[in-house]
Motif scaffolding. Sequence first.
Motif, PDB file in Angstrom:
ATOM      1  N   GLY A 144       0.752  -1.196   0.229  1.00 18.88           N
ATOM      2  CA  GLY A 144       0.062  -0.009  -0.225  1.00 18.88           C
ATOM      3  C   GLY A 144       0.737   1.388   0.183  1.00 18.88           C
ATOM      4  N   GLY A 145       2.180   1.131  -0.163  1.00 18.89           N
ATOM      5  CA  GLY A 145       2.940   2.408  -0.122  1.00 18.89           C
ATOM      6  C   GLY A 145       3.633   2.715   1.104  1.00 18.89           C
ATOM      7  N   ILE A 146       3.174   2.291   2.182  1.00 16.22           N
ATOM      8  CA  ILE A 146       3.835   2.505   3.443  1.00 16.22           C
ATOM      9  C   ILE A 146       3.807   0.957   4.078  1.00 16.22           C
ATOM     10  CG2 ILE A 146       2.680   4.704   3.701  1.00 16.22           C
ATOM     11  CD1 ILE A 146       0.429   3.639   5.713  1.00 16.22           C
ATOM     12  N   ALA A 147       4.683   0.971   5.258  1.00 20.38           N
ATOM     13  CA  ALA A 147       4.778  -0.497   5.729  1.00 20.38           C
ATOM     14  C   ALA A 147       4.019  -0.615   6.845  1.00 20.38           C
ATOM     15  CB  ALA A 147       6.180  -0.360   6.538  1.00 20.38           C
ATOM     16  N   GLU A 177      -1.031   3.273  -3.496  1.00 25.15           N
ATOM     17  CA  GLU A 177      -0.751   3.950  -2.301  1.00 25.15           C
ATOM     18  C   GLU A 177      -1.601   4.392  -1.297  1.00 25.15           C
ATOM     19  OE1 GLU A 177       0.238   4.938  -5.418  1.00 25.15           O
ATOM     20  OE2 GLU A 177       2.259   5.548  -5.101  1.00 25.15           O
ATOM     21  N   VAL A 178      -2.821   4.121  -1.430  1.00 20.75           N
ATOM     22  CA  VAL A 178      -4.062   4.830  -1.103  1.00 20.75           C
ATOM     23  C   VAL A 178      -3.771   4.756   0.548  1.00 20.75           C
ATOM     24  CG1 VAL A 178      -5.464   4.977  -2.878  1.00 20.75           C
ATOM     25  CG2 VAL A 178      -5.534   3.119  -1.421  1.00 20.75           C
ATOM     26  N   GLU A 179      -3.030   3.669   1.107  1.00 22.02           N
ATOM     27  CA  GLU A 179      -3.159   3.626   2.580  1.00 22.02           C
ATOM     28  C   GLU A 179      -2.467   5.023   3.197  1.00 22.02           C
ATOM     29  OE1 GLU A 179      -1.281   0.343   4.455  1.00 22.02           O
ATOM     30  OE2 GLU A 179      -2.370  -1.173   2.882  1.00 22.02           O
ATOM     31  N   ILE A 180      -1.766   5.652   2.600  1.00 18.27           N
ATOM     32  CA  ILE A 180      -1.429   6.671   3.163  1.00 18.27           C
ATOM     33  C   ILE A 180      -2.486   7.695   3.695  1.00 18.27           C
ATOM     34  CG2 ILE A 180      -0.895   8.085   1.234  1.00 18.27           C
ATOM     35  CD1 ILE A 180       1.187   8.352   4.280  1.00 18.27           C
ATOM     36  N   ALA A 181      -3.359   7.777   3.006  1.00 16.92           N
ATOM     37  CA  ALA A 181      -4.602   9.030   3.066  1.00 16.92           C
ATOM     38  C   ALA A 181      -5.181   8.241   4.427  1.00 16.92           C
ATOM     39  CB  ALA A 181      -5.617   8.843   2.037  1.00 16.92           C
ATOM     40  N   ALA A 182      -5.270   7.043   4.773  1.00 19.18           N
ATOM     41  CA  ALA A 182      -5.937   6.713   6.035  1.00 19.18           C
ATOM     42  C   ALA A 182      -4.860   6.979   7.201  1.00 19.18           C
ATOM     43  CB  ALA A 182      -6.199   5.056   6.026  1.00 19.18           C
ATOM     44  N   ALA A 183      -3.658   7.198   7.055  1.00 22.63           N
ATOM     45  CA  ALA A 183      -2.737   7.256   8.258  1.00 22.63           C
ATOM     46  C   ALA A 183      -2.418   8.889   8.401  1.00 22.63           C
ATOM     47  CB  ALA A 183      -1.359   6.636   7.924  1.00 22.63           C
ATOM     48  N   ALA A 184      -2.664   9.744   7.295  1.00 23.00           N
ATOM     49  CA  ALA A 184      -2.546  11.125   7.280  1.00 23.00           C
ATOM     50  C   ALA A 184      -3.328  11.912   7.667  1.00 23.00           C
ATOM     51  CB  ALA A 184      -1.392  11.489   6.207  1.00 23.00           C
ATOM     52  N   HIS A 185      -3.361  13.184   8.044  1.00 24.23           N
ATOM     53  CA  HIS A 185      -4.501  14.197   7.915  1.00 24.23           C
ATOM     54  C   HIS A 185      -4.455  14.751   6.733  1.00 24.23           C
ATOM     55  CE1 HIS A 185      -3.209  14.673  12.486  1.00 24.23           C
ATOM     56  NE2 HIS A 185      -4.363  13.768  12.386  1.00 24.23           N
ATOM     57  N   THR A 186      -3.459  15.101   6.150  1.00 26.43           N
ATOM     58  CA  THR A 186      -3.443  15.798   4.853  1.00 26.43           C
ATOM     59  C   THR A 186      -2.448  14.978   3.878  1.00 26.43           C
ATOM     60  OG1 THR A 186      -3.626  18.106   6.087  1.00 26.43           O
ATOM     61  CG2 THR A 186      -3.020  18.015   3.845  1.00 26.43           C
ATOM     62  N   THR A 187      -3.059  14.550   2.599  1.00 25.63           N
ATOM     63  CA  THR A 187      -2.170  13.891   1.906  1.00 25.63           C
ATOM     64  C   THR A 187      -1.946  14.878   0.488  1.00 25.63           C
ATOM     65  OG1 THR A 187      -3.353  11.865   2.536  1.00 25.63           O
ATOM     66  CG2 THR A 187      -2.249  11.646   0.235  1.00 25.63           C
ATOM     67  N   SER A 196     -14.616  21.910  10.198  1.00 24.05           N
ATOM     68  CA  SER A 196     -15.767  21.237   9.609  1.00 24.05           C
ATOM     69  C   SER A 196     -16.148  20.009  10.234  1.00 24.05           C
ATOM     70  CB  SER A 196     -15.551  20.766   8.033  1.00 24.05           C
ATOM     71  OG  SER A 196     -14.535  19.932   8.088  1.00 24.05           O
ATOM     72  N   GLY A 197     -15.360  19.654  11.411  1.00 21.75           N
ATOM     73  CA  GLY A 197     -15.890  18.514  12.047  1.00 21.75           C
ATOM     74  C   GLY A 197     -14.996  17.326  11.566  1.00 21.75           C
ATOM     75  N   ARG A 198     -14.596  17.493  10.144  1.00 25.01           N
ATOM     76  CA  ARG A 198     -14.132  16.325   9.466  1.00 25.01           C
ATOM     77  C   ARG A 198     -12.953  15.617  10.316  1.00 25.01           C
ATOM     78  NH1 ARG A 198     -15.557  13.170   5.699  1.00 25.01           N
ATOM     79  NH2 ARG A 198     -13.266  13.193   4.725  1.00 25.01           N
ATOM     80  N   PHE A 199     -12.271  16.560  11.201  1.00 28.91           N
ATOM     81  CA  PHE A 199     -11.214  16.061  11.890  1.00 28.91           C
ATOM     82  C   PHE A 199     -11.549  14.949  12.666  1.00 28.91           C
ATOM     83  CE2 PHE A 199      -7.771  16.111  15.005  1.00 28.91           C
ATOM     84  CZ  PHE A 199      -6.524  16.379  14.171  1.00 28.91           C
ATOM     85  N   THR A 200     -12.414  15.030  13.529  1.00 22.42           N
ATOM     86  CA  THR A 200     -13.189  14.036  14.421  1.00 22.42           C
ATOM     87  C   THR A 200     -13.400  12.814  13.647  1.00 22.42           C
ATOM     88  OG1 THR A 200     -14.049  15.876  15.755  1.00 22.42           O
ATOM     89  CG2 THR A 200     -14.576  13.728  16.291  1.00 22.42           C
ATOM     90  N   GLY A 201     -14.016  13.362  12.264  1.00 22.52           N
ATOM     91  CA  GLY A 201     -14.449  11.771  11.507  1.00 22.52           C
ATOM     92  C   GLY A 201     -13.235  11.123  11.211  1.00 22.52           C
ATOM     93  N   ARG A 202     -11.976  11.816  10.653  1.00 25.74           N
ATOM     94  CA  ARG A 202     -11.134  11.174  10.398  1.00 25.74           C
ATOM     95  C   ARG A 202     -10.265  10.438  11.344  1.00 25.74           C
ATOM     96  NH1 ARG A 202      -7.460  13.410   5.177  1.00 25.74           N
ATOM     97  NH2 ARG A 202      -9.337  13.833   3.956  1.00 25.74           N
ATOM     98  N   GLU A 203     -10.236  11.077  12.525  1.00 22.83           N
ATOM     99  CA  GLU A 203      -9.764  10.615  13.596  1.00 22.83           C
ATOM    100  C   GLU A 203     -10.574   9.101  13.984  1.00 22.83           C
ATOM    101  OE1 GLU A 203      -6.882  11.345  15.915  1.00 22.83           O
ATOM    102  OE2 GLU A 203      -6.560  12.155  13.819  1.00 22.83           O
ATOM    103  N   GLN A 204     -11.723   9.233  13.976  1.00 18.56           N
ATOM    104  CA  GLN A 204     -12.543   8.148  14.227  1.00 18.56           C
ATOM    105  C   GLN A 204     -12.201   7.097  13.068  1.00 18.56           C
ATOM    106  OE1 GLN A 204     -16.499   9.604  14.145  1.00 18.56           O
ATOM    107  NE2 GLN A 204     -16.606  10.033  16.412  1.00 18.56           N
ATOM    108  N   GLU A 205     -11.956   7.310  11.900  1.00 17.96           N
ATOM    109  CA  GLU A 205     -11.728   6.360  10.795  1.00 17.96           C
ATOM    110  C   GLU A 205     -10.239   5.806  11.392  1.00 17.96           C
ATOM    111  OE1 GLU A 205     -11.680   7.892   7.023  1.00 17.96           O
ATOM    112  OE2 GLU A 205     -13.619   8.792   7.339  1.00 17.96           O
ATOM    113  N   ARG A 206      -9.435   6.663  11.512  1.00 18.78           N
ATOM    114  CA  ARG A 206      -7.939   6.170  12.168  1.00 18.78           C
ATOM    115  C   ARG A 206      -8.189   5.204  13.262  1.00 18.78           C
ATOM    116  NH1 ARG A 206      -2.771   8.705  12.785  1.00 18.78           N
ATOM    117  NH2 ARG A 206      -3.623   9.911  14.301  1.00 18.78           N
ATOM    118  N   ALA A 207      -8.939   5.754  14.431  1.00 14.83           N
ATOM    119  CA  ALA A 207      -8.800   4.906  15.674  1.00 14.83           C
ATOM    120  C   ALA A 207      -9.402   3.460  15.127  1.00 14.83           C
ATOM    121  CB  ALA A 207      -9.670   5.752  16.561  1.00 14.83           C
ATOM    122  N   ALA A 208     -10.662   3.674  14.370  1.00 16.57           N
ATOM    123  CA  ALA A 208     -11.290   2.156  13.936  1.00 16.57           C
ATOM    124  C   ALA A 208     -10.280   1.231  13.425  1.00 16.57           C
ATOM    125  CB  ALA A 208     -12.442   2.533  13.262  1.00 16.57           C
TER     126      ALA A 208
END
Lengths: 313, 134
Positions: free
Chosen positions: A118-121, A150-160, A249-261
């Motif tokens: 996925g582009g990251i380890a 290498e889409v996995e980076i989007a799940a790991a980062a805030h800004t891609t 926009s509240g998206r930060f919490t959304g992304r954090e939730q995705e990341r945490a899950a």
Amino acid sequence: MDLAQALLEGNRRALAQALTLVETGGSQARILLGALFAHTGRAHIVGVTGAPGAGKSTLVAALAAHWRRAGRTVGIIAVDPTSPFTRGAILGDRIRMQALSGDPGVFIRSMASRGRLGGIARATGDAIAVLDAAGFDVVLVETVGAGQGEVEIAAAAHTTIVIEIPGAGDDIQAIKAGILEIADLLVVNKADRNGAEQTVRQLRTMLSLADRPADGWTPPVLTAVATRGEGIEAIAAAAEQHLVYLRESGRFTGREQERAARELRLILQETALERVRALVPTSEWDALVAQIVARTLDPYAAANQLLDRALSH
Amino acid sequence: MDRPIRVLIAKPGLDGHDRGAKVIARALRDAGMEVIYTGIQQTPQMIVEAALQEDVDVIGLSILSGAHMTLLPRVMELLRHHGMHDVLVVAGGIISDEDARILKEQHGIAEVYGPGASTHEIVRFIQERCRTRN
Ligand code: B12
Ligand SMILES: Nc1nc2c(ncn2[C@@H]2O[C@H](COP(=O)(O)OP(=O)(O)OP(=O)(O)O)[C@@H](O)[C@H]2O)c(=O)[nH]1
Ligand SMILES: [Mg+2]
């Protein structure tokens, strides 16, 4: 010596050793990450991806230098591919980051993908957490240069940040489908070459057609000459704006939730496997494998059998 | 321990001869090691800083410029200063037998290789010496 404590106190050797530990994995690594968890969640995590040779390392170094001038500390993780044949790797991203050397506000770590596609380890997320806990304001992650997938980076980062180069025009349509969806920022690097304007136009057109969620953020398309530091300020500003947008926009919490899950899922998989393995004698494990090979047992039933046993233990 | 051996390959000083360093980097990669290559024109400070951040097991220094008797002892001194006693250091390039002896006996460089050195032998030496690391 308590590694977590030393790391939190700013000991760089401890930080380096902690990164090795999480890269190796196992229960010691999980104990460390558990101890560091309370100190994470402060860094702005910025991913940089793009085709091989697009200028990812050069741009990462230029962005880091910019943020250092602005008084912010920067941790960098640069991922390069592991050879599938030998398990070895040549990690060459530091070559472009020499100008950052000697700065105590910067920490650069190279990482081999170790079989991940996925582009990251596997451990990149954990390494980000370690740098975050160590107090770096920004964590920059350079992915393997693969051009797609290498889409996995989007799940790991805030800004891609996705880097393109001029003239990729003809095959752009075919390749970039997945990558455009994950870009929060598009950079046409090597704008000193012909065709940058055209590539910018093409990307803007494609973005307007792309199937992106209508969430109020339109990825800006910017140009850069990373080798000369041109365009870097605007890219850094856009990345910072994106973080503000995520927060407001509240998206930060959304992304954090995705990341945490996602993280919880991965950790659970790993821990469950390890616990089951610890519970089941090797002879029994081997016997199950033999039954699967002999086709007297299917692997799904075998997995369930093992899990039931572990859960009732 | 099945963690791959991590090696930093660096070229100290103003030496532009990088073929040997690249040959060694590839040979070590092909032997399953993770090789961080930092390119040419590294000061001893830059080399030790990179080795620390990358937490390498081995540092390989390639030098064909003739400046090895000032640069290599400086690298060793900085490593000791940072408490990095456990890092294995090997060197290669144009280094006379007499200088090689001094670098090994007085400065703690584990081995020195010259033109024509066998990459198999280098790989074996590193694997052997890393077998006992933690
Ligand atoms: C090719 C070459 C060049 C090429 C370099 C191309 C490049 N990108 O590498 C060019 C033409 C650019 C060049 C230029 C110069 N060169 Co020249 N060059 C050579 C030559 C002929 C071969 C070097 C080589 O590539 N060998 C092949 C590689 C694979 O072998 P190697 O580097 O020795 O590596 C092996 C071992 O040493 C060891 N090893 C090497 N590094 C490491 C690292 C580790 C960790 C380990 C374990 C092992 C190891 O393992 C390798 C595999 O066996 C040598 C003479 C010679 N026979 O060595 C002169 C030589 C090195 N050059 C020399 C000189 C003087 C120069 C110049 C100063 C000439 C000038 N006046 O302009 C310039 C300086 C350039 C610079 N910026 O530094 C001298 C150095 C004299 C000295 N040190 O006392 C030499 C020895 C020639 C001579 N007899 O005078 N050179
Ligand atoms: N002309 C030009 N060259 C550039 C620019 N940015 C980077 N380069 C060059 O492009 C080459 C590759 O740059 P890197 O930064 O190593 O690219 P990368 O994407 O990190 O490469 P990989 O990690 O190998 O995928 C180097 O020779 C750089 O000097 C630019 O803006 N203009
Ligand atoms: Mg790179």
